[in-house]
Design a protein around this motif. Structure first.
Motif, short mmCIF file in Angstrom:
data_model
loop_
_atom_site.label_atom_id
_atom_site.label_comp_id
_atom_site.label_asym_id
_atom_site.label_seq_id
_atom_site.Cartn_x
_atom_site.Cartn_y
_atom_site.Cartn_z
N ASN A 161 0.82 -1.21 0.00
CA ASN A 161 0.00 0.00 0.00
C ASN A 161 0.85 1.26 0.00
N LYS A 162 1.80 1.29 -0.84
CA LYS A 162 2.63 2.48 -0.97
C LYS A 162 2.10 3.31 -2.11
N TRP A 163 1.01 3.97 -1.82
CA TRP A 163 0.28 4.63 -2.90
C TRP A 163 1.10 5.73 -3.53
N ALA A 164 1.78 6.44 -2.72
CA ALA A 164 2.54 7.57 -3.27
C ALA A 164 3.64 7.06 -4.19
N ARG A 165 4.25 5.98 -3.78
CA ARG A 165 5.31 5.46 -4.64
C ARG A 165 4.73 4.85 -5.90
N MET A 166 3.59 4.27 -5.74
CA MET A 166 2.94 3.74 -6.93
C MET A 166 2.58 4.88 -7.88
N ALA A 167 2.14 5.95 -7.28
CA ALA A 167 1.75 7.09 -8.11
C ALA A 167 2.93 7.64 -8.91
N ALA A 168 4.10 7.46 -8.33
CA ALA A 168 5.29 7.93 -9.04
C ALA A 168 5.48 7.17 -10.35
N HIS A 169 4.93 6.00 -10.40
CA HIS A 169 5.04 5.20 -11.62
C HIS A 169 3.88 5.45 -12.58
#
Length: 537
Positions: free
Chosen positions: A112-120
């Motif tokens: 659930n690392k949404w921010a990091r996912m968002a970076a992708h």
DNA sequence: AAAGCTGACAACCGCCCAGAT
DNA sequence: CATCTGGGCGGTTGTCAGCTT
């Protein structure tokens, strides 16, 4: 997604029908230096102010927005509004299929690392991804689908997300690929493959802890096993910290964990796995009915060992086919055989084939799962062949060997990790008081562990371990049962396979190709009550 | 056709953490 | 070391659309 929000009239940004006069509706917020800060939906006028401010002053220093612009919003609210709605290049609308798949892959890797996912995902916000994911979870849960697609390929992430340099099995060499194919353990390897480069470590230790202390392994929450990341407090998600702590820290000191958090995490994790089960809020009861007293050596072994080492943690991982990689790059929402396998433990009432007094739902689920696995293997053409492991031209032998070495270390009682593993094993031997209910006794995660561990083994090592398989042990019966599921179930079905020794022999012979080998091997280590099971369905 | 229900989605809030000062 | 600030994430709420009654 794909839906225009009317929660915020300014969703379209700067629509003219939302004057600041609306502001009065939401002045329920806190005060800031005498000014009452507004809460609630943003108006287009507020958006305009914020946009104008950012144009002039740039992003950052959000608390100054109110001072400089007169906007009655707290800094954080401004930041969120800007980040999620107003900043340029935001991509609105439904996620594309490519984005969806990427999200799934990223979530499998990151949790659930949404921010990091968002970076992708350029133009997408963490909140947007989170909402999508949560919706997806609910939807898939309802549909009874696995959370992760079976063909999910856990490619190593770029940048610093690869905390370990070991390449994934996705890119492994041919030799190990053959081994893996022969053993049919692609999914587990995939799991570890992902772990190897995951920026976080699956929260095995705390999962163990949470399982041991709050839910009980057999609680319905664990029917679905557990995903690796969901909902865990950050302090248990950080791999380096815990790996070092558990591996090199004070060996006899179980790392602290927040039981209250892990308890909730357990549920979350279970929920997140896309498998349905009733929510059982009474963790304590589950815990105490684990079969041994909470302060017993067994329990402490389980907790401390699992908490100290990833090995213990690995036990908690899902023997999942949900990580299957077909190599097709397409997430088939419902590959029948796979779905049936993944959900088999939950798909319906499980017949009680095991007369063990301690046996109940979970064991049966596990057995059922193993059975389903066997079935699925027949039904599906060849998951291994189409898996992530095999679709690549090569398998990374070095990575696999690393795994193998690590596993040997765990098995080696003289090694720190081996000691830890041993403590787990010992703690799970049938020496303890067997609980009244296997549902509560069964450390499901332990089963998982060895599934993965097994996948690390090269043939020779596997044989070596197999030789240690003590069929005289009552729990060996279970192991053989597991074996039997894929290797000798047919003989059983033919009415000739009730002999555990015979089954074991057969299984041993077949172990090189038995995908349930790991289940068998882990069983004798980890299923105290299960061991009493005299027969297998 | 209208009311009620449910699911999906968008958005906000609160808590927590990490880094900077 | 304490405080501030930005950021991340979980949880919750509000609204709409579609479906059912």
């Amino acid at each position: 997604m794909g839906r225009s929000s009317t929660t915020e009239s300014e969703d379209g940004v700067l629509s003219t029908d939302s004057p600041l006069s609306n502001d009065g509706d939401n002045f329920s917020g806190s005060s800031n230096g005498g000014a009452v800060l507004k809460k609630g939906p943003w108006t287009s006028a507020e958006d305009a102010i914020l946009v104008d401010y950012v144009k002039k002053h740039g992003e950052g220093n959000w608390n100054a927005v109110q001072k400089h612009s007169g906007l009655l919003r707290c800094g954080k609210s401004c930041r969120l509004r800007w980040a999620n709605h107003l900043r340029p290049n935001l991509k609105k609308g439904a996620f594309t299929s490519e984005e969806e798949r990427l999200i799934i892959e990223l979530h499998a890797k990151m949790g659930n690392k949404w921010a990091r996912m968002a970076a992708h995902l350029p133009g997408r916000t963490d909140n947007e991804i989170k909402n999508y994911w949560n919706t997806r979870i609910k939807r898939r849960q309802r549909a009874g689908l696995p959370l992760y697609p079976p063909d999910l390929c856990l490619h190593p992430l770029p940048e610093n997300q690869q905390q370990h340099s070991s390449p994934g099995i996705c890119a492994g060499d041919k030799g190990c690929r053959e081994i893996l194919e022969s053993t049919g353990y692609e999914t587990h390897d995939l799991m570890f493959d992902s772990f190897n480069f995951l920026p976080y470590t699956p929260q095995f230790p705390d999962i163990s802890a949470s399982v041991s202390t709050s839910n009980g392994f057999g609680s319905p929450q664990f029917y679905s096993f557990v995903p690796q990341t969901i909902g865990l407090p950050k302090h248990v998600q950080e791999p380096d910290e815990h790996m070092s702590d558990y591996g090199g820290g004070t060996p006899n000191e179980a790392p602290p964990f927040d039981r209250t958090q892990t308890a909730s995490c357990t549920n979350k994790m279970s929920e997140s796995f896309g498998l349905c089960f009733p929510y059982v809020p009474d963790h304590t009861k589950k815990l105490l009915s684990f079969g041994v007293s909470q302060d017993s050596q067994f329990m402490s072994n389980v907790i401390s060992s699992a908490s100290k080492h990833s090995a213990g943690a690995q036990e908690l991982e899902l023997p999942s086919l949900q990580y299957q990689e077909t190599g097709l790059g397409v997430w088939d929402p419902a590959p029948e055989s796979l779905v049936s396998f993944v959900q088999s433990p939950l798909a319906g009432p499980l017949p009680s084939h095991c007369p063990s007094s301690g046996s109940s739902g979970l064991l049966e689920d596990l057995l059922y799962e193993a059975k389903a696995l066997s079935k699925s293997e027949n039904q599906s053409s060849d998951w291994a062949a189409s898996s992530n492991i095999s679709h690549g031209d090569k398998t990374d032998s070095s990575a696999l060997q690393t795994y193998s070495r690590e596993f040997k270390g765990y098995l080696d009682p003289s090694s720190p990790s081996g000691n830890s593993m041993g403590s787990i094993f010992n703690g799970c031997t049938p020496t303890g008081t067997i609980g009244s209910s296997l549902e509560e006794d069964m450390p499901v995660p332990h089963v998982k562990t060895e599934v993965y561990d097994r996948s690390w083994l090269l043939d020779g090592q596997r044989e070596k371990i197999l030789d240690h398989f003590d069929c005289s042990r009552p729990d060996a019966m279970l192991g053989s049962c597991w074996f039997e599921q894929s290797a000798a179930s047919h003989s059983k079905q033919q009415g000739s396979g009730t002999d555990a020794v015979a089954a074991r022999t057969e299984l041993k012979n077949a172990s090189t190709s038995s995908s349930t080998w790991a289940l068998g091997s882990c069983s004798w280590n980890n299923m105290p009550a299960v061991c009493q099971m005299p027969d297998f369905p």
